[in-house]
Design a protein around this motif. Structure first.
Motif, PDB file in Angstrom:
ATOM      1  N   HIS A   1      12.598 -23.216 -18.992  1.00  0.00           N
ATOM      2  CA  HIS A   1      13.338 -21.988 -19.239  1.00  0.00           C
ATOM      3  C   HIS A   1      13.629 -21.274 -17.927  1.00  0.00           C
ATOM      4  CE1 HIS A   1       9.586 -19.705 -18.585  1.00  0.00           C
ATOM      5  NE2 HIS A   1       8.996 -20.639 -19.325  1.00  0.00           N
ATOM      6  N   HIS A   2      14.761 -20.566 -17.886  1.00  0.00           N
ATOM      7  CA  HIS A   2      15.159 -19.828 -16.698  1.00  0.00           C
ATOM      8  C   HIS A   2      14.723 -18.372 -16.737  1.00  0.00           C
ATOM      9  CE1 HIS A   2      18.714 -22.875 -16.140  1.00  0.00           C
ATOM     10  NE2 HIS A   2      17.529 -23.433 -16.001  1.00  0.00           N
ATOM     11  N   GLY A   3      14.305 -17.903 -17.896  1.00  0.00           N
ATOM     12  CA  GLY A   3      13.904 -16.512 -18.043  1.00  0.00           C
ATOM     13  C   GLY A   3      12.440 -16.296 -17.726  1.00  0.00           C
ATOM     14  N   ALA A   4      11.953 -15.102 -18.106  1.00  0.00           N
ATOM     15  CA  ALA A   4      10.597 -14.719 -17.744  1.00  0.00           C
ATOM     16  C   ALA A   4       9.536 -15.420 -18.583  1.00  0.00           C
ATOM     17  CB  ALA A   4      10.443 -13.201 -17.885  1.00  0.00           C
ATOM     18  N   GLY A   5       9.862 -15.770 -19.825  1.00  0.00           N
ATOM     19  CA  GLY A   5       8.846 -16.339 -20.702  1.00  0.00           C
ATOM     20  C   GLY A   5       9.320 -17.575 -21.429  1.00  0.00           C
ATOM     21  N   ARG A   6       8.353 -18.343 -21.886  1.00  0.00           N
ATOM     22  CA  ARG A   6       8.622 -19.575 -22.615  1.00  0.00           C
ATOM     23  C   ARG A   6       9.220 -19.258 -23.984  1.00  0.00           C
ATOM     24  NH1 ARG A   6       6.596 -25.050 -23.350  1.00  0.00           N
ATOM     25  NH2 ARG A   6       5.832 -25.282 -25.474  1.00  0.00           N
ATOM     26  N   VAL A   7      10.141 -20.082 -24.424  1.00  0.00           N
ATOM     27  CA  VAL A   7      10.794 -19.912 -25.715  1.00  0.00           C
ATOM     28  C   VAL A   7       9.962 -20.612 -26.789  1.00  0.00           C
ATOM     29  CG1 VAL A   7      12.911 -20.314 -27.030  1.00  0.00           C
ATOM     30  CG2 VAL A   7      13.037 -19.827 -24.573  1.00  0.00           C
ATOM     31  N   LEU A   8       9.716 -19.920 -27.897  1.00  0.00           N
ATOM     32  CA  LEU A   8       8.918 -20.512 -28.970  1.00  0.00           C
ATOM     33  C   LEU A   8       9.685 -21.639 -29.651  1.00  0.00           C
ATOM     34  CD1 LEU A   8       7.343 -17.403 -30.728  1.00  0.00           C
ATOM     35  CD2 LEU A   8       6.177 -19.091 -29.297  1.00  0.00           C
ATOM     36  N   PRO A   9       9.001 -22.731 -30.009  1.00  0.00           N
ATOM     37  CA  PRO A   9       9.650 -23.796 -30.772  1.00  0.00           C
ATOM     38  C   PRO A   9       9.718 -23.431 -32.252  1.00  0.00           C
ATOM     39  CG  PRO A   9       7.365 -24.372 -30.389  1.00  0.00           C
ATOM     40  CD  PRO A   9       7.606 -23.057 -29.673  1.00  0.00           C
ATOM     41  N   ALA A  10      10.480 -24.194 -33.012  1.00  0.00           N
ATOM     42  CA  ALA A  10      10.491 -24.013 -34.465  1.00  0.00           C
ATOM     43  C   ALA A  10       9.098 -24.232 -35.049  1.00  0.00           C
ATOM     44  CB  ALA A  10      11.504 -24.961 -35.101  1.00  0.00           C
ATOM     45  N   LYS A  11       8.315 -25.073 -34.408  1.00  0.00           N
ATOM     46  CA  LYS A  11       6.943 -25.350 -34.861  1.00  0.00           C
ATOM     47  C   LYS A  11       6.124 -24.069 -34.992  1.00  0.00           C
ATOM     48  CE  LYS A  11       3.311 -28.118 -35.547  1.00  0.00           C
ATOM     49  NZ  LYS A  11       3.176 -28.980 -36.731  1.00  0.00           N
ATOM     50  N   ALA A  12       6.445 -23.045 -34.203  1.00  0.00           N
ATOM     51  CA  ALA A  12       5.694 -21.792 -34.256  1.00  0.00           C
ATOM     52  C   ALA A  12       5.828 -21.092 -35.603  1.00  0.00           C
ATOM     53  CB  ALA A  12       6.175 -20.861 -33.138  1.00  0.00           C
ATOM     54  N   PHE A  13       6.864 -21.439 -36.369  1.00  0.00           N
ATOM     55  CA  PHE A  13       7.107 -20.791 -37.653  1.00  0.00           C
ATOM     56  C   PHE A  13       6.755 -21.702 -38.838  1.00  0.00           C
ATOM     57  CE2 PHE A  13      10.113 -19.318 -34.426  1.00  0.00           C
ATOM     58  CZ  PHE A  13       9.705 -17.996 -34.333  1.00  0.00           C
ATOM     59  N   ASP A  14       6.094 -22.813 -38.539  1.00  0.00           N
ATOM     60  CA  ASP A  14       5.723 -23.791 -39.564  1.00  0.00           C
ATOM     61  C   ASP A  14       4.446 -23.338 -40.264  1.00  0.00           C
ATOM     62  OD1 ASP A  14       5.532 -26.119 -41.053  1.00  0.00           O
ATOM     63  OD2 ASP A  14       4.633 -27.288 -39.426  1.00  0.00           O
ATOM     64  N   ARG A  15       4.489 -23.250 -41.583  1.00  0.00           N
ATOM     65  CA  ARG A  15       3.322 -22.800 -42.345  1.00  0.00           C
ATOM     66  C   ARG A  15       2.743 -23.894 -43.238  1.00  0.00           C
ATOM     67  NH1 ARG A  15       3.727 -20.089 -38.843  1.00  0.00           N
ATOM     68  NH2 ARG A  15       4.246 -17.870 -38.678  1.00  0.00           N
ATOM     69  N   ASP A  16       3.450 -25.009 -43.382  1.00  0.00           N
ATOM     70  CA  ASP A  16       2.947 -26.044 -44.301  1.00  0.00           C
ATOM     71  C   ASP A  16       2.931 -27.437 -43.688  1.00  0.00           C
ATOM     72  OD1 ASP A  16       5.616 -26.560 -44.206  1.00  0.00           O
ATOM     73  OD2 ASP A  16       5.999 -26.335 -46.352  1.00  0.00           O
ATOM     74  N   GLY A  17       3.015 -27.520 -42.363  1.00  0.00           N
ATOM     75  CA  GLY A  17       2.910 -28.827 -41.706  1.00  0.00           C
ATOM     76  C   GLY A  17       4.125 -29.701 -41.826  1.00  0.00           C
ATOM     77  N   GLN A  18       5.304 -29.097 -42.128  1.00  0.00           N
ATOM     78  CA  GLN A  18       6.525 -29.883 -42.289  1.00  0.00           C
ATOM     79  C   GLN A  18       7.206 -30.198 -40.955  1.00  0.00           C
ATOM     80  OE1 GLN A  18       7.146 -31.544 -45.023  1.00  0.00           O
ATOM     81  NE2 GLN A  18       8.773 -30.415 -46.046  1.00  0.00           N
ATOM     82  N   VAL A  19       6.863 -29.461 -39.899  1.00  0.00           N
ATOM     83  CA  VAL A  19       7.529 -29.650 -38.603  1.00  0.00           C
ATOM     84  C   VAL A  19       6.725 -30.617 -37.741  1.00  0.00           C
ATOM     85  CG1 VAL A  19       8.376 -28.539 -36.506  1.00  0.00           C
ATOM     86  CG2 VAL A  19       8.523 -27.335 -38.707  1.00  0.00           C
ATOM     87  N   MET A  20       7.389 -31.657 -37.262  1.00  0.00           N
ATOM     88  CA  MET A  20       6.783 -32.627 -36.345  1.00  0.00           C
ATOM     89  C   MET A  20       7.355 -32.357 -34.956  1.00  0.00           C
ATOM     90  SD  MET A  20       6.860 -36.026 -38.771  1.00  0.00           S
ATOM     91  CE  MET A  20       8.496 -35.711 -39.406  1.00  0.00           C
TER      92      MET A  20
END
Length: 472
Positions: free
Chosen positions: A289-308
């Motif tokens: 990333h070029h900004g100040a902080g890391r960008v969250l992945p979609a995995k951060a919003f996974d609540r049931d283990g569907q994101v690999m």
């Protein structure tokens, strides 16, 4: 989209529209903060981002001003792609191999390469860590944790997830031979030949090759060059085709460089969860990333283990070592079993060496330097495209990674450009190799991950001249 990014985009549009002229002073941080009802730190972040893009410049004890070069920069592509929404067989490998084989020698100018310059990485330090691991190798380490991977490396990766506020157990992580193996293992775990898979349009050509090799059908979903995949179009595609999986790159997408805002990632994960469609998330550029902080992945919003969630160290630390991983959620065992029956294991000394390198804290110091370098190179390349290409050319402004997506004026032919440039020792990646329907004939992907040197400057000028000749 974060507040500082929205403010930066508003100011950038005013600059490109000519409302703010080169040399004109931007509102002070205090004034902008009061007018927008934003904190001063948010305004500062917006101005820093604009400065990184080359649109504004800071003058000591005076403030921020529109950069003189800003008026000459080409505009960004505006619209999402519009594929026809059909489910189709994939046949892109012949074109991909033709393009890749033309760019496999060191003498070729690597504007079409998928890799940044290897000179940007601390290969000597990493090499010493791996050599030490090989010399002092515990014989039992060659069989312990054979398929899931080295315990300490998986722990270090789990710690990096934890820094982002994500609770990803080390037991969910499988070490692979690069991210591409991780992605392919995930694909085989959730699909069978003949199934349909949702992909971006345009999307990374290796995605299409994986679908082609596995006898799967592609459903191309419109993707915006800044905000990513169109969720309304995805809903319609799900209703029409009942896909079995979704393979996306929500952060610094290859080839567009687009990043889905956090709220859209959250909505994406929720949409797929409602339909029980697993998401294979390709996130190999997250650290760039070029900004100040890391960008969250979609995995951060996974609540049931569907994101690999698949990633690797190839683009951020150790190209050529082929150390990747997948945080596979509820399908960790299925992925590990497929790994066991295909490649069995990943290079043990390389795993141990990278784990020791991460333990020492050197990775983040290297990343800070790498991010600054890539952000500066991106602006330099954009300025060169503005100088070299015909009027009407559009160029993306990714907030991370090292790719630019270039949209040629009407009449531009990227495939013809690729063949003409190839004969002159210049590689580019034409748009049709990123599309199952062979769209984007007037677009190309440009690698800005190599430090500028005279031959790259000359190559960009040559590309601009060839495009200008096409338009006559």
């Amino acid at each position: 989209m974060k507040r500082y990014e929205a403010l930066a985009d508003d100011i950038a549009r005013s600059i490109h529209a000519g409302l703010l002229k080169p040399g004109e002073r931007l509102p002070s941080v205090r004034t902008a903060s009061a007018a927008r009802k934003l904190s001063p730190s948010t305004v500062f972040q917006a101005y820093y981002l604009l400065e990184a893009r080359g649109l504004v410049e800071s003058r000591p004890r005076s403030g921020y001003y529109v950069a003189q070069a800003a008026a000459r920069l080409p505009p960004e592509p505006e619209a999402a792609s519009r594929p026809d929404g059909e489910s189709r067989d994939v046949d892109v490998s012949a074109l991909v191999f033709e393009v890749l084989e033309s760019a496999m020698t060191h003498d070729v100018v690597p504007l079409g390469s998928a890799f940044p310059s290897p000179l940007l990485f601390p290969l000597e330090r990493v090499g010493r860590a791996v050599a030490s691991a090989a010399v002092h190798l515990d014989p039992w380490s060659t069989v312990d944790d054979l398929t899931p991977g080295n315990t300490e490396l998986r722990r270090q990766i789990a710690l990096r997830y934890l820094i982002d506020g994500m609770d990803v157990p080390a037991d969910e992580i499988v070490i692979t031979n690069g991210a591409l193996e991780a992605l392919n293992l995930c694909l085989s775990a959730v699909t069978r030949p003949g199934d349909a898979v949702l992909v971006e349009s345009p999307c990374f050509y290796a995605t299409l090759q994986s679908l082609e090799r596995n006898g799967l059908r592609a459903i191309e979903v419109p993707t915006h060059p800044r905000t990513g995949v169109d969720l309304d179009a995805m809903k319609a595609a799900i209703a029409r085709h009942a896909p079995r999986a979704c393979w996306l790159m929500p952060t610094f997408q290859n080839p567009l460089g687009s990043t889905m805002p956090d709220e859209r990632k959250r909505d994406l994960v929720a949409l797929l969860a409602r339909h029980e469609i697993p998401l294979i998330e390709d996130d190999v550029y997250a650290e760039l990333h070029h900004g100040a902080g890391r960008v969250l992945p979609a995995k951060a919003f996974d609540r049931d283990g569907q994101v690999m969630h698949c990633s690797s160290f190839s683009k951020s630390l150790a190209p050529g070592y082929r150390i990747g991983w997948v945080a596979a959620g509820r399908r960790a065992q299925a992925v590990a079993r497929r790994k066991l029956t295909t490649t069995l294991n990943t290079n043990v000394p390389a795993q141990i060496g990278l784990a020791r390198y991460l333990e020492r804290g050197s990775f983040d110091r290297h990343l800070r330097r790498l991010r600054r370098t890539l952000a500066a190179q991106q602006e330099q390349y954009i300025a060169l495209v503005a100088r070299s290409f015909p009027r009407g050319t559009r160029v993306t402004r990714p907030a991370g990674g090292y790719f630019l997506w270039i949209e040629l004026p009407p009449g531009g032919d990227a495939l013809l450009l690729q063949r003409q440039a190839g004969s002159l020792g210049i590689s580019i990646a034409p748009g049709p190799m990123f599309s199952a329907s062979r769209g984007f004939g007037h677009c190309l992907r440009l690698n800005c991950g190599h430090p500028l040197e005279p031959r790259i400057d000359s190559a960009l000028a040559t590309l601009g001249r060839i495009v200008a000749q096409q338009l006559r």
